[in-house]
Design a protein around this motif. Structure first.
Motif, PDB file in Angstrom:
ATOM      1  N   VAL A   1      -2.277   3.327  10.765  1.00  0.00           N
ATOM      2  CA  VAL A   1      -3.435   2.965   9.946  1.00  0.00           C
ATOM      3  C   VAL A   1      -3.753   4.124   9.005  1.00  0.00           C
ATOM      4  O   VAL A   1      -3.818   5.274   9.419  1.00  0.00           O
ATOM      5  CB  VAL A   1      -4.648   2.638  10.833  1.00  0.00           C
ATOM      6  N   THR A   2      -3.926   3.812   7.713  1.00  0.00           N
ATOM      7  CA  THR A   2      -4.278   4.836   6.728  1.00  0.00           C
ATOM      8  C   THR A   2      -5.471   4.379   5.901  1.00  0.00           C
ATOM      9  O   THR A   2      -5.715   3.182   5.746  1.00  0.00           O
ATOM     10  CB  THR A   2      -3.115   5.146   5.758  1.00  0.00           C
ATOM     11  N   ILE A   3      -6.190   5.363   5.385  1.00  0.00           N
ATOM     12  CA  ILE A   3      -7.235   5.100   4.397  1.00  0.00           C
ATOM     13  C   ILE A   3      -6.933   5.990   3.206  1.00  0.00           C
ATOM     14  O   ILE A   3      -6.825   7.215   3.348  1.00  0.00           O
ATOM     15  CB  ILE A   3      -8.646   5.385   4.929  1.00  0.00           C
ATOM     16  N   ALA A   4      -6.746   5.379   2.047  1.00  0.00           N
ATOM     17  CA  ALA A   4      -6.556   6.102   0.794  1.00  0.00           C
ATOM     18  C   ALA A   4      -7.878   6.048   0.038  1.00  0.00           C
ATOM     19  O   ALA A   4      -8.339   4.967  -0.328  1.00  0.00           O
ATOM     20  CB  ALA A   4      -5.439   5.478  -0.027  1.00  0.00           C
ATOM     21  N   LEU A   5      -8.497   7.200  -0.172  1.00  0.00           N
ATOM     22  CA  LEU A   5      -9.765   7.259  -0.907  1.00  0.00           C
ATOM     23  C   LEU A   5      -9.476   7.304  -2.401  1.00  0.00           C
ATOM     24  O   LEU A   5      -8.612   8.060  -2.847  1.00  0.00           O
ATOM     25  CB  LEU A   5     -10.565   8.485  -0.489  1.00  0.00           C
ATOM     26  N   THR A   6     -10.186   6.488  -3.164  1.00  0.00           N
ATOM     27  CA  THR A   6      -9.982   6.434  -4.617  1.00  0.00           C
ATOM     28  C   THR A   6     -11.169   6.949  -5.402  1.00  0.00           C
ATOM     29  O   THR A   6     -11.031   7.284  -6.566  1.00  0.00           O
ATOM     30  CB  THR A   6      -9.696   4.990  -5.070  1.00  0.00           C
ATOM     31  N   SER A   7     -12.338   7.029  -4.762  1.00  0.00           N
ATOM     32  CA  SER A   7     -13.534   7.463  -5.485  1.00  0.00           C
ATOM     33  C   SER A   7     -14.571   8.005  -4.509  1.00  0.00           C
ATOM     34  O   SER A   7     -14.800   7.410  -3.455  1.00  0.00           O
ATOM     35  CB  SER A   7     -14.118   6.277  -6.254  1.00  0.00           C
TER      36      SER A   7
ATOM     37  N   ALA B   1      -5.112   7.479  -5.480  1.00  0.00           N
ATOM     38  CA  ALA B   1      -5.687   8.072  -4.285  1.00  0.00           C
ATOM     39  C   ALA B   1      -6.056   9.535  -4.549  1.00  0.00           C
ATOM     40  O   ALA B   1      -5.274  10.282  -5.120  1.00  0.00           O
ATOM     41  CB  ALA B   1      -4.708   7.975  -3.128  1.00  0.00           C
ATOM     42  N   ILE B   2      -7.274   9.909  -4.156  1.00  0.00           N
ATOM     43  CA  ILE B   2      -7.714  11.310  -4.275  1.00  0.00           C
ATOM     44  C   ILE B   2      -7.692  12.002  -2.922  1.00  0.00           C
ATOM     45  O   ILE B   2      -7.915  13.205  -2.836  1.00  0.00           O
ATOM     46  CB  ILE B   2      -9.118  11.403  -4.919  1.00  0.00           C
ATOM     47  N   GLY B   3      -7.440  11.246  -1.878  1.00  0.00           N
ATOM     48  CA  GLY B   3      -7.333  11.778  -0.527  1.00  0.00           C
ATOM     49  C   GLY B   3      -6.848  10.688   0.400  1.00  0.00           C
ATOM     50  O   GLY B   3      -7.110   9.505   0.162  1.00  0.00           O
ATOM     51  N   GLU B   4      -6.107  11.074   1.426  1.00  0.00           N
ATOM     52  CA  GLU B   4      -5.582  10.079   2.355  1.00  0.00           C
ATOM     53  C   GLU B   4      -5.757  10.551   3.785  1.00  0.00           C
ATOM     54  O   GLU B   4      -5.556  11.730   4.091  1.00  0.00           O
ATOM     55  CB  GLU B   4      -4.109   9.804   2.083  1.00  0.00           C
ATOM     56  N   MET B   5      -6.148   9.617   4.639  1.00  0.00           N
ATOM     57  CA  MET B   5      -6.310   9.877   6.065  1.00  0.00           C
ATOM     58  C   MET B   5      -5.283   9.024   6.796  1.00  0.00           C
ATOM     59  O   MET B   5      -5.197   7.822   6.541  1.00  0.00           O
ATOM     60  CB  MET B   5      -7.717   9.481   6.513  1.00  0.00           C
ATOM     61  N   LYS B   6      -4.500   9.644   7.671  1.00  0.00           N
ATOM     62  CA  LYS B   6      -3.502   8.906   8.447  1.00  0.00           C
ATOM     63  C   LYS B   6      -3.903   8.956   9.906  1.00  0.00           C
ATOM     64  O   LYS B   6      -4.003  10.025  10.495  1.00  0.00           O
ATOM     65  CB  LYS B   6      -2.122   9.526   8.257  1.00  0.00           C
ATOM     66  N   GLY B   7      -4.139   7.788  10.469  1.00  0.00           N
ATOM     67  CA  GLY B   7      -4.591   7.712  11.845  1.00  0.00           C
ATOM     68  C   GLY B   7      -3.539   7.158  12.775  1.00  0.00           C
ATOM     69  O   GLY B   7      -2.374   6.999  12.401  1.00  0.00           O
TER      70      GLY B   7
ATOM     71  N   GLY C   1       0.803  -1.210   0.000  1.00  0.00           N
ATOM     72  CA  GLY C   1       0.000   0.000   0.000  1.00  0.00           C
ATOM     73  C   GLY C   1       0.839   1.264   0.000  1.00  0.00           C
ATOM     74  O   GLY C   1       0.362   2.325   0.331  1.00  0.00           O
ATOM     75  N   ARG C   2       2.109   1.181  -0.361  1.00  0.00           N
ATOM     76  CA  ARG C   2       3.000   2.327  -0.258  1.00  0.00           C
ATOM     77  C   ARG C   2       3.135   3.110  -1.553  1.00  0.00           C
ATOM     78  O   ARG C   2       3.809   4.107  -1.592  1.00  0.00           O
ATOM     79  CB  ARG C   2       4.373   1.870   0.206  1.00  0.00           C
ATOM     80  N   SER C   3       2.508   2.664  -2.633  1.00  0.00           N
ATOM     81  CA  SER C   3       2.608   3.387  -3.890  1.00  0.00           C
ATOM     82  C   SER C   3       1.416   4.318  -4.064  1.00  0.00           C
ATOM     83  O   SER C   3       0.481   4.294  -3.279  1.00  0.00           O
ATOM     84  CB  SER C   3       2.668   2.393  -5.060  1.00  0.00           C
ATOM     85  N   ALA C   4       1.448   5.118  -5.124  1.00  0.00           N
ATOM     86  CA  ALA C   4       0.345   6.041  -5.394  1.00  0.00           C
ATOM     87  C   ALA C   4      -0.927   5.277  -5.716  1.00  0.00           C
ATOM     88  O   ALA C   4      -2.014   5.735  -5.451  1.00  0.00           O
ATOM     89  CB  ALA C   4       0.702   6.980  -6.537  1.00  0.00           C
ATOM     90  N   LYS C   5      -0.784   4.089  -6.304  1.00  0.00           N
ATOM     91  CA  LYS C   5      -1.942   3.240  -6.538  1.00  0.00           C
ATOM     92  C   LYS C   5      -2.118   2.354  -5.315  1.00  0.00           C
ATOM     93  O   LYS C   5      -1.166   1.926  -4.701  1.00  0.00           O
ATOM     94  CB  LYS C   5      -1.742   2.378  -7.780  1.00  0.00           C
ATOM     95  N   ASN C   6      -3.362   2.063  -4.974  1.00  0.00           N
ATOM     96  CA  ASN C   6      -3.593   1.245  -3.797  1.00  0.00           C
ATOM     97  C   ASN C   6      -4.165  -0.106  -4.194  1.00  0.00           C
ATOM     98  O   ASN C   6      -4.183  -0.449  -5.360  1.00  0.00           O
ATOM     99  CB  ASN C   6      -4.496   1.997  -2.816  1.00  0.00           C
ATOM    100  N   ALA C   7      -4.626  -0.872  -3.219  1.00  0.00           N
ATOM    101  CA  ALA C   7      -5.076  -2.241  -3.470  1.00  0.00           C
ATOM    102  C   ALA C   7      -6.252  -2.315  -4.432  1.00  0.00           C
ATOM    103  O   ALA C   7      -6.431  -3.321  -5.100  1.00  0.00           O
ATOM    104  CB  ALA C   7      -5.450  -2.917  -2.154  1.00  0.00           C
ATOM    105  N   THR C   8      -7.070  -1.278  -4.525  1.00  0.00           N
ATOM    106  CA  THR C   8      -8.194  -1.303  -5.450  1.00  0.00           C
ATOM    107  C   THR C   8      -7.763  -0.905  -6.850  1.00  0.00           C
ATOM    108  O   THR C   8      -8.559  -0.916  -7.770  1.00  0.00           O
ATOM    109  CB  THR C   8      -9.331  -0.377  -4.977  1.00  0.00           C
TER     110      THR C   8
END
Length: 180
Positions: A62-68, A52-58, A41-48
């Motif tokens: 733990v991170t969430i990369a939003l794609t859509s 990523a159009i936005g990223e949340m780092k908690g 999950g470390r590249s600009a493209k994620n598992a889906t």
């Protein structure tokens, strides 16, 4: 996980041996192996597979990369992305759930919301007729370096709203543009 990949590959090979000369199952086995393998999950493209159009780092990596964040014709907005555990211990999404007592899954993103700051409105995750969220559930024991796809569906804000803040408990919010 390795056993599942090996079993998938073995079954694909067995099916290839008793099928036609079409080698499409070879690529299916490769696809199954690729999708079963956890990615960093470390590249600009994620598992889906999306950018990523936005990223949340908690907390705890733990991170969430939003794609859509897409409107559909039915009056809904679906937020999609990838949860990645970059920490050193397994993650359980118990703090991301709604505080509703009727919810069956305690490891979901049912506590997510979209906020229209201009219109001063908050949109909560939709529920089905049984009261379950229209969102990712079963987010337990996410191992270090593991990716999981996530989604949540919301009522759509008015067409004039082009950007919203996606919020999730314990995470910083992220501003995203609505598509569709």
């Amino acid at each position: 996980m390795c056993a599942a990949v090996a079993l998938t590959a073995a079954l694909a090979g067995a099916l290839t041996g008793c099928g036609s000369d079409d080698h499409s199952s070879d690529s299916s086995a490769a696809s199954a192996k690729k999708s079963a393998s956890p990615s960093s999950g470390r590249s600009a493209k994620n598992a889906t597979g999306g950018e990523a159009i936005g990223e949340m780092k908690g907390p705890d990596g733990v991170t969430i990369a939003l794609t859509s964040v897409a409107r559909d014709s039915g009056g809904f907005v679906t937020v999609s992305g990838t949860l990645t555990n970059r920490g050193s211990k397994p993650f359980n999404a118990v703090h991301w759930s709604s505080k509703e007592t009727e919810m069956k899954s305690r490891s979901s993103i049912s506590g997510a919301s979209l906020v229209d700051s201009t219109g001063k409105k908050r949109y909560l995750v939709l529920r089905d007729t049984d009261g379950e969220c229209l969102c990712s559930t079963g987010l337990t024991n996410v191992k270090p370096q593991e990716d999981r796809p996530v989604f949540a569906q919301f009522p759509a804000p008015p067409d004039s709203v082009t950007e919203v803040d996606f919020q999730l408990p314990t995470m910083p919010s992220v501003r995203v543009r609505l598509s569709g």
